[in-house]
Design a protein around this motif. Structure first.
Motif, PDB file in Angstrom:
ATOM      1  N   GLY A 268       2.118 -65.690-101.355  1.00  0.00           N
ATOM      2  CA  GLY A 268       1.892 -64.261-101.502  1.00  0.00           C
ATOM      3  C   GLY A 268       1.990 -63.481-100.218  1.00  0.00           C
ATOM      4  O   GLY A 268       1.792 -62.256-100.225  1.00  0.00           O
ATOM      5  N   VAL A 269       2.311 -64.135 -99.099  1.00  0.00           N
ATOM      6  CA  VAL A 269       2.414 -63.429 -97.820  1.00  0.00           C
ATOM      7  C   VAL A 269       3.819 -62.881 -97.614  1.00  0.00           C
ATOM      8  O   VAL A 269       3.996 -61.730 -97.216  1.00  0.00           O
ATOM      9  N   ARG A 270       4.831 -63.686 -97.907  1.00  0.00           N
ATOM     10  CA  ARG A 270       6.210 -63.257 -97.672  1.00  0.00           C
ATOM     11  C   ARG A 270       6.552 -61.983 -98.443  1.00  0.00           C
ATOM     12  O   ARG A 270       7.219 -61.081 -97.922  1.00  0.00           O
ATOM     13  N   ASP A 271       6.099 -61.872 -99.694  1.00  0.00           N
ATOM     14  CA  ASP A 271       6.429 -60.690-100.493  1.00  0.00           C
ATOM     15  C   ASP A 271       5.427 -59.558-100.320  1.00  0.00           C
ATOM     16  O   ASP A 271       5.548 -58.510-100.961  1.00  0.00           O
ATOM     17  N   GLY A 272       4.415 -59.754 -99.470  1.00  0.00           N
ATOM     18  CA  GLY A 272       3.449 -58.698 -99.185  1.00  0.00           C
ATOM     19  C   GLY A 272       2.418 -58.479-100.255  1.00  0.00           C
ATOM     20  O   GLY A 272       1.660 -57.497-100.206  1.00  0.00           O
ATOM     21  N   SER A 273       2.338 -59.362-101.260  1.00  0.00           N
ATOM     22  CA  SER A 273       1.390 -59.172-102.356  1.00  0.00           C
ATOM     23  C   SER A 273      -0.035 -59.567-101.975  1.00  0.00           C
ATOM     24  O   SER A 273      -0.967 -59.269-102.718  1.00  0.00           O
ATOM     25  N   ARG A 274      -0.193 -60.220-100.838  1.00  0.00           N
ATOM     26  CA  ARG A 274      -1.538 -60.612-100.395  1.00  0.00           C
ATOM     27  C   ARG A 274      -1.693 -60.294 -98.915  1.00  0.00           C
ATOM     28  O   ARG A 274      -0.819 -60.619 -98.106  1.00  0.00           O
ATOM     29  N   ARG A 275      -2.802 -59.654 -98.579  1.00  0.00           N
ATOM     30  CA  ARG A 275      -3.024 -59.246 -97.191  1.00  0.00           C
ATOM     31  C   ARG A 275      -4.371 -59.762 -96.702  1.00  0.00           C
ATOM     32  O   ARG A 275      -5.365 -59.781 -97.430  1.00  0.00           O
ATOM     33  N   PHE A 276      -4.369 -60.200 -95.467  1.00  0.00           N
ATOM     34  CA  PHE A 276      -5.587 -60.635 -94.784  1.00  0.00           C
ATOM     35  C   PHE A 276      -5.365 -60.403 -93.298  1.00  0.00           C
ATOM     36  O   PHE A 276      -4.262 -59.992 -92.883  1.00  0.00           O
ATOM     37  N   VAL A 277      -6.358 -60.641 -92.495  1.00  0.00           N
ATOM     38  CA  VAL A 277      -6.224 -60.412 -91.058  1.00  0.00           C
ATOM     39  C   VAL A 277      -5.086 -61.273 -90.512  1.00  0.00           C
ATOM     40  O   VAL A 277      -5.102 -62.491 -90.637  1.00  0.00           O
ATOM     41  N   GLY A 278      -4.080 -60.617 -89.931  1.00  0.00           N
ATOM     42  CA  GLY A 278      -2.938 -61.318 -89.368  1.00  0.00           C
ATOM     43  C   GLY A 278      -1.775 -61.492 -90.322  1.00  0.00           C
ATOM     44  O   GLY A 278      -0.703 -61.964 -89.908  1.00  0.00           O
ATOM     45  N   SER A 279      -1.927 -61.108 -91.589  1.00  0.00           N
ATOM     46  CA  SER A 279      -0.870 -61.370 -92.574  1.00  0.00           C
ATOM     47  C   SER A 279       0.400 -60.569 -92.292  1.00  0.00           C
ATOM     48  O   SER A 279       1.504 -61.053 -92.583  1.00  0.00           O
ATOM     49  N   ASP A 280       0.279 -59.368 -91.747  1.00  0.00           N
ATOM     50  CA  ASP A 280       1.480 -58.579 -91.459  1.00  0.00           C
ATOM     51  C   ASP A 280       2.348 -59.289 -90.415  1.00  0.00           C
ATOM     52  O   ASP A 280       3.573 -59.363 -90.549  1.00  0.00           O
ATOM     53  N   ALA A 281       1.701 -59.817 -89.370  1.00  0.00           N
ATOM     54  CA  ALA A 281       2.446 -60.531 -88.332  1.00  0.00           C
ATOM     55  C   ALA A 281       3.037 -61.824 -88.884  1.00  0.00           C
ATOM     56  O   ALA A 281       4.177 -62.188 -88.571  1.00  0.00           O
ATOM     57  N   ILE A 282       2.277 -62.508 -89.724  1.00  0.00           N
ATOM     58  CA  ILE A 282       2.771 -63.752 -90.317  1.00  0.00           C
ATOM     59  C   ILE A 282       3.939 -63.467 -91.256  1.00  0.00           C
ATOM     60  O   ILE A 282       4.923 -64.232 -91.296  1.00  0.00           O
ATOM     61  N   ARG A 283       3.876 -62.377 -91.999  1.00  0.00           N
ATOM     62  CA  ARG A 283       4.981 -62.013 -92.894  1.00  0.00           C
ATOM     63  C   ARG A 283       6.250 -61.768 -92.096  1.00  0.00           C
ATOM     64  O   ARG A 283       7.343 -62.221 -92.484  1.00  0.00           O
ATOM     65  N   ARG A 284       6.145 -61.057 -90.964  1.00  0.00           N
ATOM     66  CA  ARG A 284       7.329 -60.821 -90.130  1.00  0.00           C
ATOM     67  C   ARG A 284       7.904 -62.139 -89.625  1.00  0.00           C
ATOM     68  O   ARG A 284       9.127 -62.328 -89.573  1.00  0.00           O
ATOM     69  N   GLU A 285       7.015 -63.066 -89.262  1.00  0.00           N
ATOM     70  CA  GLU A 285       7.466 -64.382 -88.806  1.00  0.00           C
ATOM     71  C   GLU A 285       8.233 -65.106 -89.907  1.00  0.00           C
ATOM     72  O   GLU A 285       9.300 -65.702 -89.655  1.00  0.00           O
ATOM     73  N   LEU A 286       7.724 -65.067 -91.126  1.00  0.00           N
ATOM     74  CA  LEU A 286       8.369 -65.762 -92.239  1.00  0.00           C
ATOM     75  C   LEU A 286       9.702 -65.114 -92.597  1.00  0.00           C
ATOM     76  O   LEU A 286      10.706 -65.810 -92.815  1.00  0.00           O
ATOM     77  N   VAL A 287       9.742 -63.790 -92.671  1.00  0.00           N
ATOM     78  CA  VAL A 287      10.951 -63.080 -93.077  1.00  0.00           C
ATOM     79  C   VAL A 287      12.034 -63.188 -92.002  1.00  0.00           C
ATOM     80  O   VAL A 287      13.213 -63.411 -92.306  1.00  0.00           O
ATOM     81  N   ASP A 288      11.627 -63.072 -90.733  1.00  0.00           N
ATOM     82  CA  ASP A 288      12.609 -63.068 -89.634  1.00  0.00           C
ATOM     83  C   ASP A 288      12.906 -64.464 -89.103  1.00  0.00           C
ATOM     84  O   ASP A 288      13.802 -64.634 -88.271  1.00  0.00           O
ATOM     85  N   GLY A 289      12.147 -65.455 -89.559  1.00  0.00           N
ATOM     86  CA  GLY A 289      12.384 -66.817 -89.092  1.00  0.00           C
ATOM     87  C   GLY A 289      12.135 -66.995 -87.606  1.00  0.00           C
ATOM     88  O   GLY A 289      12.918 -67.660 -86.912  1.00  0.00           O
ATOM     89  N   THR A 290      11.031 -66.429 -87.100  1.00  0.00           N
ATOM     90  CA  THR A 290      10.774 -66.444 -85.657  1.00  0.00           C
ATOM     91  C   THR A 290       9.777 -67.520 -85.223  1.00  0.00           C
ATOM     92  O   THR A 290       9.286 -67.480 -84.091  1.00  0.00           O
ATOM     93  N   SER A 291       9.466 -68.453 -86.099  1.00  0.00           N
ATOM     94  CA  SER A 291       8.539 -69.521 -85.705  1.00  0.00           C
ATOM     95  C   SER A 291       9.095 -70.256 -84.488  1.00  0.00           C
ATOM     96  O   SER A 291      10.260 -70.672 -84.472  1.00  0.00           O
TER      97      SER A 291
END
Length: 399
Positions: A268-291
């Motif tokens: 639920g993080v990649r599609d933005g359906s779930r939010r928690f502290v740090g989820s916005d940054a984690i979503r960008r990491e998943l979508v952009d492949g920046t791990s």
């Protein structure tokens, strides 16, 4: 002030070494006998008990308890039903991991959260304006882990609930006239349980467990044995696999859930359906492949290991004591591509294994890499292969 656990008075009588380390200011045995390998095999072959009481314990109650935890924890606590527990973590605003722990859900608005490091003030800040109460109950309870293939048989003598308790479920029970919580949890990667007991009843419960375990050769085990067990289970450890993002000196010491191998928590993080502290940054990491990294297991080529030592006129070591330092991981061209955070010889697998962080493109199982080590004061490398974790995963663990 050095503290002791509610079980210390009895367990110290069984400790002929009297060697302790400090677990957040509380005495924690390194080992109970001269050979921690004996304690290790007790867990893998029969049953062992470990005092997990130093874990911080926070009671989270009130109408907004779920709302608080769902906005704080990496794993979606809303999917955890009463009577279940979840292993989880929490992050800072930049999506870097701070701590991990287990959340036990007792009812709709009643949770108990454990943590290896103090975290109460952070949750209190998030709880501002919510209808929720947070209480540190660390000293009110002892926690005893009973682990190993015979742990169910031991505890079934005391609590019939142990017979059918599911993996990561928990249930109220009674031992020695004391009300306890029995959970199917642990940190050894084996069949195992944990008993949460009021501090005043801890010794009576421990005595009952030890007596029930006598026919099964139950014995206490310390942190040295636990380190080998948890590496075999592929379980990360704070201050080894990662550092609290709030205390790290630089981003090099920080890690995201994805980089740590917690990607399975991020539904639920990649599609933005779930939010928690740090989820916005984690979503960008998943979508952009920046791990920057991917966590993987590594297994040493035993023939190459033996060759290196024998050519140096040394007996190839097979030590169950984990290396106390990180070691570089290199590719076949001797270019640094990551680092190994935990490394040990597994007695049950009879292989050298490690938990490593490597470039994501090299993390697929079966990738040939090299691990740096020093022999006779000279740096060299040994062949290793990446593999999935856990290394040791018996069917009985979840059965």
């Amino acid at each position: 002030m050095i503290r002791t656990t509610p079980f210390h008075a009895r367990l110290s009588e069984l400790n002929d070494q009297q060697l302790y380390t400090h677990w957040q200011g509380t005495l924690s045995p390194m080992r109970y006998s001269h050979a921690p390998k004996h304690e290790y095999f007790a867990v893998r072959n029969s049953a062992g008990v470990f005092d997990t009481s130093p874990l911080y314990k926070y009671a989270v109650t009130g109408p907004d308890a779920e709302r608080l935890l769902s906005g704080a924890l990496v794993r979606d606590i809303r999917t955890c039903r009463p009577g279940q527990a979840q292993y989880t973590a929490w992050c800072d605003d930049r999506g870097f991991v701070m701590h991990d722990g287990v959340a036990f859900r007792h009812s709709t608005d009643d949770f108990l959260l454990t943590a290896g490091r103090p975290a109460l003030s952070w949750f209190q800040e998030l709880a501002a304006g919510l209808r929720v109460e947070l209480e540190d109950v660390t000293d009110d309870y002892g926690m005893l882990a009973v682990q190993g293939p015979r742990s169910r048989a031991v505890l079934a003598e005391l609590m019939p609930e142990a017979e059918k308790l599911g993996y990561f479920d928990h249930v109220p029970a009674k031992v020695a006239d004391a009300g306890v919580t029995l959970s199917r949890t642990g940190y050894t990667g084996d069949l195992g349980f944990e008993i949460t007991v009021p501090a005043d009843d801890a010794l009576a419960v421990l005595d009952a467990v030890l007596e029930a375990g006598r026919p099964h050769s139950i014995r206490p085990f310390g942190e040295e044995a636990l380190m080998t067990l948890r590496i075999e289970a592929g379980l990360p450890l704070v201050d080894v696999e990662w550092h609290d993002a709030r205390l790290a000196f630089s981003d090099a010491d920080c890690v995201t859930p994805k980089e740590l191998g917690f990607g399975w928590m991020l539904r639920g993080v990649r599609d933005g359906s779930r939010r928690f502290v740090g989820s916005d940054a984690i979503r960008r990491e998943l979508v952009d492949g920046t791990s920057r990294w991917a966590t993987t297991g590594i297994v040493v080529d035993p023939e190459d290991w033996d060759r290196l030592y024998r050519e140096a006129d040394l007996f190839p070591p097979k030590s169950e004591h984990p290396w106390p330092y990180e070691s570089m991981v290199l590719d076949e061209d001797r270019v640094e591509v990551g680092y190994c955070t935990s490394f040990v010889y597994s007695p049950v697998l009879q292989r050298h294994i490690g938990i490593a962080r490597v470039r994501p493109d090299l993390a697929a199982a079966g990738t040939a890499l090299r691990l740096e080590l020093a022999i006779n004061h000279h740096n060299t490398t040994v062949r290793v292969t990446t593999t999935s974790m856990p290394f040791f995963d018996p069917e009985r663990k979840k059965a």
